[in-house]
Motif scaffolding. Structure first.
Motif, PDB file in Angstrom:
ATOM      1  N   ALA A   1       0.824  -1.206   0.000  1.00 55.64           N
ATOM      2  CA  ALA A   1       0.000   0.000   0.000  1.00 55.64           C
ATOM      3  C   ALA A   1       0.858   1.256   0.000  1.00 55.64           C
ATOM      4  CB  ALA A   1      -0.932   0.002   1.209  1.00 55.64           C
ATOM      5  N   GLN A   2       1.973   1.221   0.717  1.00 56.48           N
ATOM      6  CA  GLN A   2       2.863   2.381   0.740  1.00 56.48           C
ATOM      7  C   GLN A   2       3.417   2.661  -0.651  1.00 56.48           C
ATOM      8  OE1 GLN A   2       6.604   2.085   2.988  1.00 56.48           O
ATOM      9  NE2 GLN A   2       6.119   4.056   3.910  1.00 56.48           N
ATOM     10  N   ARG A   3       3.771   1.594  -1.363  1.00 58.00           N
ATOM     11  CA  ARG A   3       4.288   1.772  -2.716  1.00 58.00           C
ATOM     12  C   ARG A   3       3.189   2.284  -3.653  1.00 58.00           C
ATOM     13  NH1 ARG A   3       6.104  -3.131  -3.379  1.00 58.00           N
ATOM     14  NH2 ARG A   3       7.774  -2.688  -1.906  1.00 58.00           N
ATOM     15  N   TYR A   4       1.983   1.820  -3.429  1.00 57.86           N
ATOM     16  CA  TYR A   4       0.838   2.279  -4.217  1.00 57.86           C
ATOM     17  C   TYR A   4       0.675   3.795  -4.069  1.00 57.86           C
ATOM     18  CZ  TYR A   4      -3.992   1.847  -6.064  1.00 57.86           C
ATOM     19  OH  TYR A   4      -5.139   1.941  -6.803  1.00 57.86           O
ATOM     20  N   LEU A   5       0.733   4.277  -2.835  1.00 55.97           N
ATOM     21  CA  LEU A   5       0.568   5.703  -2.599  1.00 55.97           C
ATOM     22  C   LEU A   5       1.717   6.500  -3.214  1.00 55.97           C
ATOM     23  CD1 LEU A   5      -1.220   7.834  -1.219  1.00 55.97           C
ATOM     24  CD2 LEU A   5       0.287   7.657   0.764  1.00 55.97           C
ATOM     25  N   ARG A   6       2.909   5.963  -3.161  1.00 56.42           N
ATOM     26  CA  ARG A   6       4.049   6.662  -3.781  1.00 56.42           C
ATOM     27  C   ARG A   6       3.827   6.808  -5.281  1.00 56.42           C
ATOM     28  NH1 ARG A   6       8.799   3.296  -0.699  1.00 56.42           N
ATOM     29  NH2 ARG A   6       8.673   4.377   1.320  1.00 56.42           N
ATOM     30  N   ASP A   7       3.263   5.772  -5.905  1.00 58.17           N
ATOM     31  CA  ASP A   7       2.968   5.863  -7.338  1.00 58.17           C
ATOM     32  C   ASP A   7       1.967   6.979  -7.611  1.00 58.17           C
ATOM     33  OD1 ASP A   7       4.682   3.796  -7.836  1.00 58.17           O
ATOM     34  OD2 ASP A   7       3.123   2.254  -7.980  1.00 58.17           O
ATOM     35  N   LEU A   8       0.951   7.095  -6.755  1.00 58.99           N
ATOM     36  CA  LEU A   8      -0.036   8.158  -6.934  1.00 58.99           C
ATOM     37  C   LEU A   8       0.601   9.531  -6.787  1.00 58.99           C
ATOM     38  CD1 LEU A   8      -3.119   6.742  -4.953  1.00 58.99           C
ATOM     39  CD2 LEU A   8      -2.715   6.680  -7.421  1.00 58.99           C
ATOM     40  N   ARG A   9       1.479   9.671  -5.817  1.00 54.95           N
ATOM     41  CA  ARG A   9       2.156  10.959  -5.620  1.00 54.95           C
ATOM     42  C   ARG A   9       3.031  11.296  -6.818  1.00 54.95           C
ATOM     43  NH1 ARG A   9       4.297   9.114   0.266  1.00 54.95           N
ATOM     44  NH2 ARG A   9       2.501   9.693   1.552  1.00 54.95           N
ATOM     45  N   ARG A  10       3.751  10.305  -7.319  1.00 55.63           N
ATOM     46  CA  ARG A  10       4.679  10.547  -8.417  1.00 55.63           C
ATOM     47  C   ARG A  10       3.953  10.994  -9.672  1.00 55.63           C
ATOM     48  NH1 ARG A  10       6.626   5.662  -9.076  1.00 55.63           N
ATOM     49  NH2 ARG A  10       5.264   5.228 -10.846  1.00 55.63           N
TER      50      ARG A  10
END
Length: 456
Positions: free
Chosen positions: A440-449
């Motif tokens: 989930a943390q990686r998912y959110l990083r993708d959204l931010r990027r």
């Protein structure tokens, strides 16, 4: 995965770390060169940095609001969320800390906005009715208030129901995204769970720990700044700040949503040698950090310790009688010592709890009974003394001239039953949650990027 709606059964969260820093401390597997190149090596940065031009104003103030993929976060949104945080603090925050919290709030609101937008893009938008129902449930179950009373309370602290509802919308949206895009792809084999359970059973009688953790992610570029932030948090905690509040506000670990509480674990479950070594040396109530680990820094609080599968004496329920003697105002030290000696002699002459009331009254003392108090509820200094007593015995006298002196007499004790430690199901849930959180943390990083963010 635990139902994130359980969040609304807890007390008002002091800060929205964005659901993205709480249950989402885990992102989807990342792909591409970004995941393959670590730290500043990807940028080939020089050792000495010289800025071509300096900012004439304070960026922290200039960037007060933002537009996230077209959706606006206003200054009022930030003020209302900040007011919730400040209202929940046990100690007043200094101005520089408030400024830092304000920036954190903005980042959290950006994450919430991204989560809501992503859910809408995947045809999983959270409806107004769902948000209102969750808000009402939160008011009644967590705060014991009606919706109108909750609205009035929020207004009284400088916030609004809109701020809470915005947070609820983000959390519900994120829950749906994780259930569709993360949870189905997380697998935990029965073999690895059974192996861990077997190791725990073999360690019966050894110590397990209840730890609190605040994790701050960092890399080679921002490492020093993150360390400095962690040291500021530690300084505030040592001045009386709430660990639970700071964990909910700043921690990027999955435990943020429960105030950083990792629950009862063995040290090997931390899976970080640095944390294991530090925790092994800690005593209940001790705070250590920042500890550098892969991916960032951790702050640890030792909440408690116990032996696996063994009854903890501190879980015993006691029947106690408090016998107190108060000094009259203006009593001299010499006279107090004389009266105190007479009181102690009277206590020593008591034949158990049956005669204590009458004997206490004869010397001008008073008694108070408590027939169901856990050893854990008592000050640590008294716990050891009480656990060594048998029926009818008393603790050494304690107190002073202003408060008087008193003793506690043991009138009964019910010892706790032995515990079997975590079940296989509990271990499986813990491992599953950890893997979900990482994805989930990686998912959110993708959204931010991928986001288009404009600051005002």
């Amino acid at each position: 995965m635990k139902n994130v709606n359980s969040l609304f059964k807890n007390a008002l969260r002091v800060a929205t770390t964005g659901f993205g820093a709480a249950i989402l401390a885990a992102p989807l597997a990342s792909t591409g060169a970004l995941a393959q190149v670590a730290g500043s090596d990807a940028f080939n940065l020089p050792e000495d940095i010289s800025f071509i031009m300096q900012q004439a104003d304070n960026q922290n103030e200039r960037r007060a609001t933002a537009r996230v993929n077209g959706n606006i976060i206003t200054g009022t949104d930030i003020d209302h969320r900040l007011a919730l945080i400040l209202a929940a603090q046990e100690v007043a925050l200094p101005e520089d800390e408030v400024s830092r919290v304000r920036l954190q709030v903005l980042r959290n609101l950006i994450d919430e906005t991204l989560q809501v937008q992503e859910a809408s893009a995947q045809d999983m938008a959270v409806t107004t009715e769902e948000v209102n129902e969750s808000y009402e449930r939160f008011a009644v179950e967590s705060r014991g208030m009606s919706v109108a009373e909750m609205d009035a309370y929020l207004t009284s602290v400088g916030s609004s129901s809109r701020s809470i509802k915005r947070q609820i919308q983000g959390e519900l949206a994120w829950e749906r995204l994780l259930r569709r895009n993360v949870v189905p792809f997380v697998n935990v084999s029965e073999g690895e769970v059974t192996d861990l359970w077997t190791r725990l059973q073999e360690s019966r009688g050894t110590t397990e720990y209840r730890l609190g953790e605040i994790f701050l992610s960092a890399n080679s570029v921002n490492g020093e700044q993150v360390r400095a932030n962690a040291e500021q948090i530690i300084a505030q905690l040592r001045q009386g700040g709430s660990f639970v509040a700071y964990a909910r506000q700043y921690s990027e670990a999955s435990s943020a949503i429960v105030g950083g509480d990792l629950g009862w674990i063995q040290l090997e479950q931390l899976q970080q040698p640095q944390l294991e070594a530090a925790a092994a040396q800690m005593t209940p109530g001790q705070l250590v950090g920042p500890l550098q680990i892969p991916g960032g820094f951790s702050i640890l609080l030792m909440i408690d310790q116990r032996q696996i599968g063994m009854a903890d004496p501190r879980d015993a329920v006691l029947s106690l009688k408090q016998i107190s003697y108060n000094f009259a105002p203006g009593t001299s030290q010499e006279e107090a010592e004389r009266q105190g000696a007479a009181f102690i002699a009277a206590v020593e002459g008591m034949s158990g709890c049956g005669t204590a009331d009458a004997a206490a009254a004869a010397v001008g003392a008073t008694t108070v009974d408590n027939d169901a108090i856990s050893v854990r509820q008592l000050p640590e200094a008294l716990q050891g003394a009480l656990l060594s007593l048998t029926l009818g015995q008393t603790t050494p006298p304690f107190g002073d001239l202003s408060e008087g002196i008193r003793v506690l007499m043991m009138c009964g004790r019910d010892d706790p039953e032995e515990t079997a430690g975590p079940t296989v199901a509990a271990i499986m849930n813990q491992i599953e949650d950890e893997r979900i959180n990482r994805r989930a943390q990686r998912y959110l990083r993708d959204l931010r990027r991928d986001a288009v963010i404009e600051y005002n």
